[in-house]
Scaffold this motif. Structure first.
Motif, PDB file in Angstrom:
ATOM      1  N   MET A   1       1.381  -1.688  -0.467  1.00 36.84           N
ATOM      2  CA  MET A   1       0.135  -0.047   0.137  1.00 36.84           C
ATOM      3  C   MET A   1       0.948   1.309   0.359  1.00 36.84           C
ATOM      4  SD  MET A   1      -1.223   0.381   3.968  1.00 36.84           S
ATOM      5  CE  MET A   1      -2.654   0.657   3.650  1.00 36.84           C
ATOM      6  N   THR A   2       0.207   2.572  -0.436  1.00 30.69           N
ATOM      7  CA  THR A   2       1.257   3.511  -0.290  1.00 30.69           C
ATOM      8  C   THR A   2       0.627   4.508   0.344  1.00 30.69           C
ATOM      9  OG1 THR A   2      -0.518   4.914  -2.106  1.00 30.69           O
ATOM     10  CG2 THR A   2       1.827   3.617  -3.301  1.00 30.69           C
ATOM     11  N   ALA A   3       1.468   4.561   0.672  1.00 36.25           N
ATOM     12  CA  ALA A   3       1.328   5.379   2.230  1.00 36.25           C
ATOM     13  C   ALA A   3       0.370   6.848   2.015  1.00 36.25           C
ATOM     14  CB  ALA A   3       2.039   6.932   2.564  1.00 36.25           C
ATOM     15  N   ALA A   6      -3.278   4.951   2.098  1.00 38.49           N
ATOM     16  CA  ALA A   6      -3.244   4.839   2.913  1.00 38.49           C
ATOM     17  C   ALA A   6      -3.718   5.949   4.345  1.00 38.49           C
ATOM     18  CB  ALA A   6      -1.639   4.824   4.245  1.00 38.49           C
ATOM     19  N   GLU A 157      -3.169  -3.104   6.224  1.00 37.07           N
ATOM     20  CA  GLU A 157      -3.148  -1.804   7.344  1.00 37.07           C
ATOM     21  C   GLU A 157      -4.194  -1.039   6.587  1.00 37.07           C
ATOM     22  OE1 GLU A 157       1.449  -2.686   5.694  1.00 37.07           O
ATOM     23  OE2 GLU A 157      -0.431  -3.267   5.127  1.00 37.07           O
ATOM     24  N   LEU A 161      -6.291   1.045   9.572  1.00 34.72           N
ATOM     25  CA  LEU A 161      -6.631   2.550   9.047  1.00 34.72           C
ATOM     26  C   LEU A 161      -7.765   2.816   9.233  1.00 34.72           C
ATOM     27  CD1 LEU A 161      -3.424   3.197   7.323  1.00 34.72           C
ATOM     28  CD2 LEU A 161      -4.262   4.444   9.340  1.00 34.72           C
ATOM     29  N   ILE A 254      -1.081  -2.308  13.587  1.00 38.59           N
ATOM     30  CA  ILE A 254       0.064  -1.462  11.773  1.00 38.59           C
ATOM     31  C   ILE A 254       1.165  -1.471  11.682  1.00 38.59           C
ATOM     32  CG2 ILE A 254      -0.036   0.526   9.852  1.00 38.59           C
ATOM     33  CD1 ILE A 254      -2.793   1.434  11.300  1.00 38.59           C
ATOM     34  N   GLN A 257       2.839  -5.052  10.298  1.00 38.97           N
ATOM     35  CA  GLN A 257       2.749  -5.444   9.474  1.00 38.97           C
ATOM     36  C   GLN A 257       4.232  -5.267   9.126  1.00 38.97           C
ATOM     37  OE1 GLN A 257      -0.231  -6.217   7.910  1.00 38.97           O
ATOM     38  NE2 GLN A 257      -1.793  -6.068   8.972  1.00 38.97           N
ATOM     39  N   GLY A 258       4.766  -3.982   9.648  1.00 32.06           N
ATOM     40  CA  GLY A 258       6.263  -3.998   9.002  1.00 32.06           C
ATOM     41  C   GLY A 258       7.256  -3.084   9.963  1.00 32.06           C
TER      42      GLY A 258
END
Lengths: 321, 491
Positions: A1-3, A6, A157, A161, A254, A257-258
């Motif tokens: 996903m991109t910020a 998000a 995410e 979110l 969230i 996940q990273g």
């Protein structure tokens, strides 16, 4: 996903929750206004305060404060009111359109349906002739969207979110409703009959769909009990504590996940507010302290929102290299 | 144009008042009013639907598309808002036998055009062998000499193509145009089919029709096949100019069905000649970009420096072989209308075969003798600007005013390379709903071909219809609509 997507997901769900709660509050207020109600005689337009539009309205329309229908139309339709129900739905749909590829087809379709419906030529007629039907339609759409969300969205995410946005918005709305209660109670509302008290408290509970839940917990309508319910009852999905504890869980999900994302400040801030709420005393005689605490928590929630945007969406890992 | 017509006398229901037009080939009915043999069963299914029911279904179809937001934006429309792509319920139908021919012809053509691109950006043997005049290639706006020497992975340039066809008779098609840069429309193909299945399940149960839903998976697989298998966690992204682009619906649709992130330029960054996506947690390596941005705007360091849509350094990453761009850069030379007249020669040269599907006779204003012919016959030809698309830059001689013809003459004389001309090819027509009537309207057809390690043709395509009576313009941006295309399966 991109910020970027998000961030759009987060705000999309804030708008969704705002649309639903605004429609619900308007609906409840309208139904109450059909009868002779104590608090509507005393407190002309509770929603202007709850929806934080009191100042905006008074500046633009100082001579229309007495016109109930005008105020309601301002809260529903006015383009100049960025928080009007119409504008909220417009923003919801625009955010959804920008992340459409992430949404389940049912979810997108329902958001789009809601948007198309409220733009139809005959909807204002429905609003004029059958207010209850108008608000009920919006509520049903919002609930359908949430149903699709919980049923279909992959638990990554994006999901967390979106839920985070919903919880933050809901916490904010509950605090504003609580603020309305405290303001009026301190302003002489404590000198009312029991019937008037029940009428007023049940109205406020109806604004956040919590009357049934409150009655599971309490036998009476007392100021301390209501305040404690709004703030501290962590089994009620509308209490501030429930929402903030949920927000903390979402943030944790969230982060897991990273590895490069850190959200230390926002986590600390939420924990601090949770602590504050948990140890708040809602005892009688402490209304002034509760009022200033409520105002403080509202400000802290704004700060938490700012931190979420900074720590999640502003790509700090790029800056830190 | 509908002054000579005939009633359909074998149909007693929906088509009983349909007046075909014998100056065009009707997709459903022969000249004598009989249904084309191979389509009897299908047409009778439609004919049996009560008229009122059918028109209600037509309204329902538009409503379904509206609710699902199957839209496009028109740049020239002042309001610029999303528009529903008008959809007509009568499908174009292609028999199994016809499709086999079309499919083979399309594969042949795309492989030849791909070989052409590999050649002009490398040894340019076709120019040395004088099959096509070098000036035609070198002067093409789509040709970029700076791309010479860059070979995309698998030597695939045309990962996705949309080749426009017209039908000129039974089992007979002609190529109208190639779209090799950023062809669009496939999402409408799939959405149209969903609507048809919703409204006519009883017909689908009776007639074998080839499916179209798997297109996104084929595309994903084809793109994956071009990345080094040693790479881990292969990431595809779909690059869009943004939500106000005319084809944004399609971008979101394909990103969802291919299960890949939809990104804008601000979401990507090039570091050490590798492309990365700015995810929530970290920079994620990107291996394949399905780009829906034209060459000119894709990298301000290499192409247009004023572009706000591009990713600086992307071409460096592409040159280094670190990212697949689908479609490759520089494809515009192969779908340049100035090169179009030479494509049959390209097929003979690269495929060592005769073209399986002929194309429309084309006069190149670049050639003096053909230019003379064009100028002498402007009022009977279709004049096209070589670097326009979407139906723009097209003058239809028989319908143009004297002033328009005079203007185009001046333009051709000033810049002959910029124009081609074609005889007015009669498009086929198909029953189409016009208000409360069913009338013949002209249609064309755009099938889609995916080229990965091997070619695959979508068994269907976008049939575009000119909704206005007597019009030849089928493009959505100029008021055209679409129809589903049914490729009949084996019985």
């Amino acid at each position: 996903m991109t910020a970027r997507s998000a961030e759009q997901c987060y705000w999309m769900f804030r708008y969704l929750e705002r649309a639903e709660s605004t429609a619900r509050m308007l609906s409840v207020t309208y139904l109450q206004s059909l009868e002779d109600r104590y608090f509507l005689r005393k407190v002309k337009h509770p929603l202007l305060f709850i929806l934080d539009e009191e100042m905006n309205f008074s500046e633009k329309y100082p001579h229309q404060l007495e016109e109930k229908d005008f105020v309601e139309a301002f809260l529903v339709w006015q383009d100049e009111n960025p928080s009007s129900l119409f504008n909220t739905i417009k923003h919801l749909r625009e955010d959804a359109r920008q992340v459409r590829e992430i949404l389940h087809i049912n979810m997108w379709k329902t958001i789009n349906d809601l948007y198309l419906w409220i733009n139809e030529a005959n909807v204002k007629q429905i609003y004029m002739n059958n207010r209850i039907e108008f608000y009920r339609t919006i509520l049903e759409y919002c609930q359908l969207i949430k149903g699709s969300f919980y049923d279909f969205i992959y638990r990554d995410e994006y999901f967390h979110l979106m839920e985070l946005g919903l919880l933050m918005e809901r916490a904010n709305q509950t605090l504003l409703i609580l603020g309305e209660l405290i303001k009026n109670w301190i302003g002489g509302g404590s000198n009312i009959t029991n019937s008037e008290k029940i009428e007023y408290f049940s109205y406020l509970l109806g604004c956040c769909a919590s009357t049934d839940n409150y009655l599971k917990r309490s036998d009476n309508f007392e100021f301390e009990s209501i305040v404690s319910f709004f703030l501290q009852e962590d089994r009620s999905p509308f209490s501030v504590l429930f929402c903030l504890k949920g927000a903390l869980k979402k943030i944790d999900n969230i982060l897991r996940q990273g590895t490069h994302l850190q959200a230390t400040d926002v986590t600390e801030q939420i924990e601090h507010v949770i602590n504050e709420i948990q140890y708040t005393s809602c005892q009688g005689g402490l209304q002034k302290e509760i009022e200033s605490q409520n105002a403080r928590i509202i400000k802290e929630l704004e700060n938490i929102n700012r931190l979420i945007c900074e720590e999640f969406f502003h790509l700090n890992y790029l800056i830190k290299g | 144009m509908e002054n000579s017509s005939y009633f359909i006398d074998r149909c007693l229901g929906l088509f009983s008042h349909y007046q075909s037009n014998n100056s065009t080939y009707d997709e459903y009915f022969q000249n004598n009013g009989e249904i084309h043999n191979a389509l009897e069963k299908v047409i009778h299914h439609f004919d049996e639907i009560p008229r009122e029911t059918f028109f209600q279904m037509h309204k329902k179809a538009q409503e379904i598309l509206r609710q699902q937001g199957v839209t496009f934006n028109v740049y020239s429309d002042r309001t610029g808002v999303e528009k529903i792509f008008p959809f007509d319920l009568f499908p174009r139908i292609i028999t199994t036998e016809e499709w086999k021919l079309v499919e083979r012809g399309l594969i042949q053509r795309v492989l030849a055009l791909n070989a052409f691109l590999a050649d002009v950006y490398d040894k340019q043997l076709i120019l040395k062998d004088k099959i096509i005049p070098p000036e035609v290639v070198v002067s093409s706006k789509g040709f970029n000499p700076k791309l010479k020497g860059i070979t995309p992975p698998g030597k695939v340039y045309i990962h996705i193509s949309g080749i426009d066809l017209i039908r000129v008779g039974p089992k007979s098609f002609k190529i109208l145009e190639d779209n090799l840069k950023v062809p669009s429309g496939v999402s409408y193909v799939i959405e149209n089919r969903q609507v048809m299945k919703q409204l006519f399940p009883h017909i689908f149960n009776q007639i074998p029709i080839k499916g179209v839903e798997d297109y996104p998976f084929h595309l994903r697989e084809a793109l994956h096949s071009l990345v080094d298998p040693q790479e881990e966690n292969i990431q595809i992204v779909l690059l869009t100019p943004g939500p106000y682009n005319s084809a944004y619906f399609e971008h979101t649709y394909l990103a969802r069905r291919m299960s890949c992130p939809l990104v804008q330029n601000s979401d990507l960054v090039v570091l050490d000649d590798k492309v990365y996506m700015k995810s929530l947690h970290e920079l994620k390596r990107v291996h394949i970009i399905y780009r829906r941005i034209d060459d000119e705007f894709i990298d301000p360091h290499f192409f247009n420096p004023n572009s706000l849509l591009g990713i600086p350094g992307l071409v460096r990453a592409y040159k280094a072989g670190n990212v697949v761009l689908a479609n490759a850069l520089g494809n515009g030379v192969a779908d340049d209308k100035g090169v179009y007249p030479f494509v049959p020669d390209l097929i003979r040269y690269y495929m060592k075969e005769e073209p399986l599907i002929p194309q429309v006779t084309t006069y190149s204003c670049f050639k003096p003798e053909e230019r003379r012919f064009v100028l002498d016959n402007l009022d009977s030809l279709v004049i096209k600007v070589v670097n326009q698309s979407g139906g723009y830059g097209v003058i239809i001689g028989p319908q143009a005013s004297r002033a328009q013809l005079s203007e185009i003459r001046e333009q051709i004389l000033a810049s002959p390379r910029s124009f081609i001309a074609q005889p007015v090819e009669e498009l086929s027509s198909c029953p189409t709903i016009d208000d409360d009537k069913i009338c013949p309207r002209r249609i064309d057809f755009r099938p889609y071909i995916i080229l990965g390690k091997s070619p695959w043709v979508l068994p269907g395509g976008l049939s575009r219809v000119a909704l206005v009576k007597d019009s030849y313009i089928v493009n959505s941006s100029q008021g055209g609509g679409s129809k589903d295309t049914w490729i009949l399966g084996e019985s």
